[in-house]
Motif scaffolding. Structure first.
Motif, short mmCIF file in Angstrom:
data_model
loop_
_atom_site.label_atom_id
_atom_site.label_comp_id
_atom_site.label_asym_id
_atom_site.label_seq_id
_atom_site.Cartn_x
_atom_site.Cartn_y
_atom_site.Cartn_z
N ILE A 125 46.56 51.11 39.74
CA ILE A 125 45.58 50.88 38.69
C ILE A 125 44.36 51.79 38.88
N ILE A 126 43.86 51.89 40.11
CA ILE A 126 42.70 52.76 40.38
C ILE A 126 43.04 54.22 40.06
N THR A 127 44.21 54.67 40.46
CA THR A 127 44.64 56.05 40.18
C THR A 127 44.70 56.30 38.68
N ASN A 128 45.27 55.36 37.93
CA ASN A 128 45.34 55.50 36.48
C ASN A 128 43.96 55.47 35.85
N LEU A 129 43.10 54.60 36.34
CA LEU A 129 41.73 54.55 35.80
C LEU A 129 40.99 55.86 36.07
N ASP A 130 41.19 56.44 37.26
CA ASP A 130 40.58 57.73 37.56
C ASP A 130 41.03 58.79 36.55
N GLU A 131 42.32 58.80 36.27
CA GLU A 131 42.87 59.77 35.31
C GLU A 131 42.30 59.52 33.90
N LEU A 132 42.21 58.26 33.51
CA LEU A 132 41.68 57.92 32.19
C LEU A 132 40.20 58.27 32.06
N ILE A 133 39.43 58.03 33.11
CA ILE A 133 38.01 58.37 33.09
C ILE A 133 37.84 59.88 32.90
N GLU A 134 38.62 60.66 33.64
CA GLU A 134 38.56 62.11 33.51
C GLU A 134 38.98 62.56 32.11
N ALA A 135 40.03 61.95 31.57
CA ALA A 135 40.52 62.31 30.24
C ALA A 135 39.50 61.97 29.16
N GLU A 136 38.86 60.83 29.27
CA GLU A 136 37.86 60.45 28.26
C GLU A 136 36.63 61.35 28.34
N ALA A 137 36.25 61.77 29.53
CA ALA A 137 35.15 62.72 29.66
C ALA A 137 35.53 64.04 28.97
N GLU A 138 36.77 64.45 29.13
CA GLU A 138 37.25 65.66 28.45
C GLU A 138 37.26 65.47 26.94
N HIS A 139 37.64 64.30 26.47
CA HIS A 139 37.63 64.02 25.03
C HIS A 139 36.21 64.08 24.46
N MET A 140 35.23 63.57 25.21
CA MET A 140 33.84 63.65 24.76
C MET A 140 33.43 65.12 24.65
N ARG A 141 33.81 65.91 25.65
CA ARG A 141 33.50 67.33 25.63
C ARG A 141 34.20 68.03 24.47
N LEU A 142 35.47 67.70 24.25
CA LEU A 142 36.23 68.29 23.15
C LEU A 142 35.60 67.96 21.79
N ALA A 143 35.21 66.72 21.63
CA ALA A 143 34.63 66.30 20.36
C ALA A 143 33.37 67.11 20.05
N MET A 144 32.56 67.34 21.04
CA MET A 144 31.32 68.07 20.80
C MET A 144 31.53 69.57 20.76
N SER A 145 32.60 70.08 21.37
CA SER A 145 32.82 71.52 21.39
C SER A 145 33.24 72.07 20.03
N THR A 146 33.79 71.24 19.17
CA THR A 146 34.25 71.71 17.87
C THR A 146 33.12 71.75 16.85
N VAL A 147 32.01 71.12 17.16
CA VAL A 147 30.89 71.11 16.22
C VAL A 147 30.45 72.56 15.96
N GLY A 148 30.30 72.88 14.70
CA GLY A 148 29.91 74.23 14.33
C GLY A 148 31.09 75.13 14.05
N LYS A 149 32.30 74.69 14.44
CA LYS A 149 33.49 75.49 14.22
C LYS A 149 34.33 74.93 13.09
N VAL A 150 33.90 73.80 12.56
CA VAL A 150 34.68 73.15 11.51
C VAL A 150 33.88 73.07 10.22
N GLU A 151 34.57 72.80 9.15
CA GLU A 151 33.94 72.74 7.84
C GLU A 151 33.62 71.29 7.47
N ARG A 152 32.90 71.15 6.37
CA ARG A 152 32.60 69.82 5.87
C ARG A 152 33.90 69.10 5.52
N ILE A 153 33.97 67.82 5.88
CA ILE A 153 35.13 67.00 5.52
C ILE A 153 35.14 66.85 4.01
N ARG A 154 36.31 66.98 3.40
CA ARG A 154 36.38 66.88 1.93
C ARG A 154 36.09 65.49 1.45
#
Length: 159
Positions: free
Chosen positions: A130-159
Protein backbone atom coordinates in the motif's frame (compact mmCIF):
# COMPACT_ATOMS: atom_id res chain seq x y z
CA UNK A 1 -2.00 13.40 11.47
CA UNK A 2 -4.85 10.98 12.00
CA UNK A 3 -4.39 7.59 13.60
CA UNK A 4 -5.94 4.65 11.79
CA UNK A 5 -7.39 2.12 14.21
CA UNK A 6 -8.43 -0.62 11.80
CA UNK A 7 -8.64 -1.73 8.20
CA UNK A 8 -12.18 -0.46 7.84
CA UNK A 9 -11.04 3.12 8.45
CA UNK A 10 -8.27 2.74 5.87
CA UNK A 11 -10.74 1.18 3.44
CA UNK A 12 -13.05 4.16 3.87
CA UNK A 13 -10.24 6.57 2.98
CA UNK A 14 -9.19 4.48 -0.01
CA UNK A 15 -12.79 4.43 -1.24
CA UNK A 16 -12.79 8.23 -1.11
CA UNK A 17 -9.63 8.19 -3.24
CA UNK A 18 -11.37 5.85 -5.67
CA UNK A 19 -14.27 8.27 -5.87
CA UNK A 20 -11.87 11.11 -6.67
CA UNK A 21 -10.22 9.08 -9.45
CA UNK A 22 -13.44 7.87 -11.04
CA UNK A 23 -15.93 10.59 -10.21
CA UNK A 24 -13.96 13.79 -10.25
CA UNK A 25 -10.80 13.41 -12.29
CA UNK A 26 -12.00 11.06 -14.98
CA UNK A 27 -15.31 12.84 -15.60
CA UNK A 28 -13.67 16.27 -15.70
CA UNK A 29 -10.89 15.11 -17.99
CA UNK A 30 -13.37 13.45 -20.32
CA UNK A 31 -15.58 16.54 -20.52
CA UNK A 32 -12.55 18.67 -21.34
CA UNK A 33 -11.43 16.13 -23.93
CA UNK A 34 -14.82 16.00 -25.65
CA UNK A 35 -15.10 19.79 -25.87
CA UNK A 36 -11.49 20.62 -26.75
CA UNK A 37 -10.36 21.82 -30.15
CA UNK A 38 -6.60 21.79 -29.58
CA UNK A 39 -4.74 18.53 -30.26
CA UNK A 40 -2.20 19.36 -27.54
CA UNK A 41 -4.99 19.78 -25.02
CA UNK A 42 -6.74 16.58 -26.18
CA UNK A 43 -3.50 14.56 -26.09
CA UNK A 44 -2.68 15.77 -22.60
CA UNK A 45 -6.18 15.00 -21.36
CA UNK A 46 -6.22 11.56 -22.96
CA UNK A 47 -2.97 10.75 -21.18
CA UNK A 48 -4.48 11.90 -17.89
CA UNK A 49 -7.69 9.90 -18.53
CA UNK A 50 -5.70 6.74 -19.18
CA UNK A 51 -3.51 7.21 -16.13
CA UNK A 52 -6.49 7.97 -13.89
CA UNK A 53 -8.01 4.64 -14.94
CA UNK A 54 -4.76 2.94 -13.93
CA UNK A 55 -4.79 4.84 -10.62
CA UNK A 56 -8.32 3.60 -9.90
CA UNK A 57 -7.10 0.04 -10.51
CA UNK A 58 -4.20 0.59 -8.12
CA UNK A 59 -6.56 1.86 -5.40
CA UNK A 60 -8.77 -1.20 -5.98
CA UNK A 61 -5.73 -3.45 -5.55
CA UNK A 62 -4.90 -1.72 -2.26
CA UNK A 63 -8.46 -2.27 -1.07
CA UNK A 64 -8.15 -5.95 -1.98
CA UNK A 65 -4.97 -6.23 0.13
CA UNK A 66 -6.88 -5.19 3.21
CA UNK A 67 -8.68 -8.52 3.07
CA UNK A 68 -11.93 -7.08 4.36
CA UNK A 69 -15.29 -8.54 3.42
CA UNK A 70 -16.52 -7.01 0.21
CA UNK A 71 -18.90 -4.22 1.10
CA UNK A 72 -21.03 -2.39 -1.38
CA UNK A 73 -19.16 0.65 -2.60
CA UNK A 74 -21.35 3.75 -2.51
CA UNK A 75 -22.32 5.17 -5.88
CA UNK A 76 -20.23 8.00 -7.16
CA UNK A 77 -21.64 11.44 -6.60
CA UNK A 78 -22.89 12.85 -9.85
CA UNK A 79 -20.70 15.74 -10.91
CA UNK A 80 -21.29 17.79 -13.99
CA UNK A 81 -18.43 19.54 -15.71
CA UNK A 82 -19.23 22.01 -18.45
CA UNK A 83 -16.24 23.82 -19.86
CA UNK A 84 -17.97 25.50 -22.78
CA UNK A 85 -17.04 29.13 -23.12
CA UNK A 86 -14.17 28.85 -20.62
CA UNK A 87 -10.62 29.81 -21.46
CA UNK A 88 -7.98 27.10 -21.36
CA UNK A 89 -6.40 28.65 -18.27
CA UNK A 90 -9.69 28.26 -16.35
CA UNK A 91 -10.16 24.67 -17.50
CA UNK A 92 -6.61 23.64 -16.70
CA UNK A 93 -6.80 25.29 -13.28
CA UNK A 94 -9.99 23.35 -12.54
CA UNK A 95 -8.33 20.12 -13.65
CA UNK A 96 -5.21 20.93 -11.65
CA UNK A 97 -7.42 21.44 -8.56
CA UNK A 98 -8.83 17.92 -9.01
CA UNK A 99 -5.30 16.59 -9.34
CA UNK A 100 -4.32 18.45 -6.16
CA UNK A 101 -7.26 16.91 -4.35
CA UNK A 102 -6.05 13.43 -5.34
CA UNK A 103 -2.44 14.34 -4.45
CA UNK A 104 -3.48 15.59 -1.00
CA UNK A 105 -5.68 12.56 -0.38
CA UNK A 106 -2.92 10.07 -1.21
CA UNK A 107 -0.38 12.08 0.80
CA UNK A 108 -2.67 12.16 3.84
CA UNK A 109 -3.52 8.45 3.61
CA UNK A 110 0.19 7.60 3.39
CA UNK A 111 0.97 9.84 6.37
CA UNK A 112 -1.83 8.27 8.40
CA UNK A 113 -0.56 4.75 7.71
CA UNK A 114 2.99 5.71 8.66
CA UNK A 115 1.78 7.40 11.87
CA UNK A 116 -0.42 4.47 12.90
CA UNK A 117 0.33 1.16 14.55
CA UNK A 118 -1.09 -1.15 11.90
CA UNK A 119 0.59 -4.33 13.13
CA UNK A 120 -2.59 -5.84 14.60
CA UNK A 121 -4.76 -5.42 11.51
CA UNK A 122 -2.47 -5.10 8.48
CA UNK A 123 0.28 -7.50 7.46
CA UNK A 124 3.71 -6.04 6.84
CA UNK A 125 3.54 -7.23 3.22
CA UNK A 126 0.17 -5.52 2.64
CA UNK A 127 1.39 -2.36 4.38
CA UNK A 128 4.51 -2.22 2.19
CA UNK A 129 2.39 -2.82 -0.93
CA UNK A 130 0.00 0.00 0.00
CA UNK A 131 2.80 2.46 0.88
CA UNK A 132 4.62 1.67 -2.39
CA UNK A 133 1.44 2.22 -4.39
CA UNK A 134 0.68 5.45 -2.53
CA UNK A 135 4.21 6.68 -3.28
CA UNK A 136 3.64 5.98 -6.97
CA UNK A 137 0.23 7.68 -6.92
CA UNK A 138 1.58 10.77 -5.13
CA UNK A 139 4.31 11.10 -7.77
CA UNK A 140 1.80 10.58 -10.60
CA UNK A 141 -0.62 13.18 -9.25
CA UNK A 142 2.21 15.71 -8.88
CA UNK A 143 3.03 15.04 -12.54
CA UNK A 144 -0.64 15.50 -13.49
CA UNK A 145 -0.69 18.89 -11.73
CA UNK A 146 2.43 19.85 -13.68
CA UNK A 147 0.92 18.55 -16.94
CA UNK A 148 -2.30 20.47 -16.41
CA UNK A 149 -0.45 23.73 -15.97
CA UNK A 150 2.12 23.09 -18.72
CA UNK A 151 -0.53 23.13 -21.46
CA UNK A 152 -1.80 26.57 -20.50
CA UNK A 153 -1.05 28.95 -23.34
CA UNK A 154 -0.67 26.12 -25.84
CA UNK A 155 -4.36 25.42 -26.24
CA UNK A 156 -7.27 27.30 -27.69
CA UNK A 157 -10.53 28.44 -26.17
CA UNK A 158 -12.91 25.56 -25.48
CA UNK A 159 -15.80 25.70 -27.96
Amino acid sequence: MIQLRNGKELAGLLKKALEIERGFENMAHWEGYVQAKSEIFRDTLFTMISESEHHATMVGDMLDRLGLPSEETPALRQRTFDFSGKEELEVMRMLANNEKLAFDTYTNIRGAILASDTSSWLSLEARDFIITNLDELIEAEAEHMRLAMSTVGKVERIR
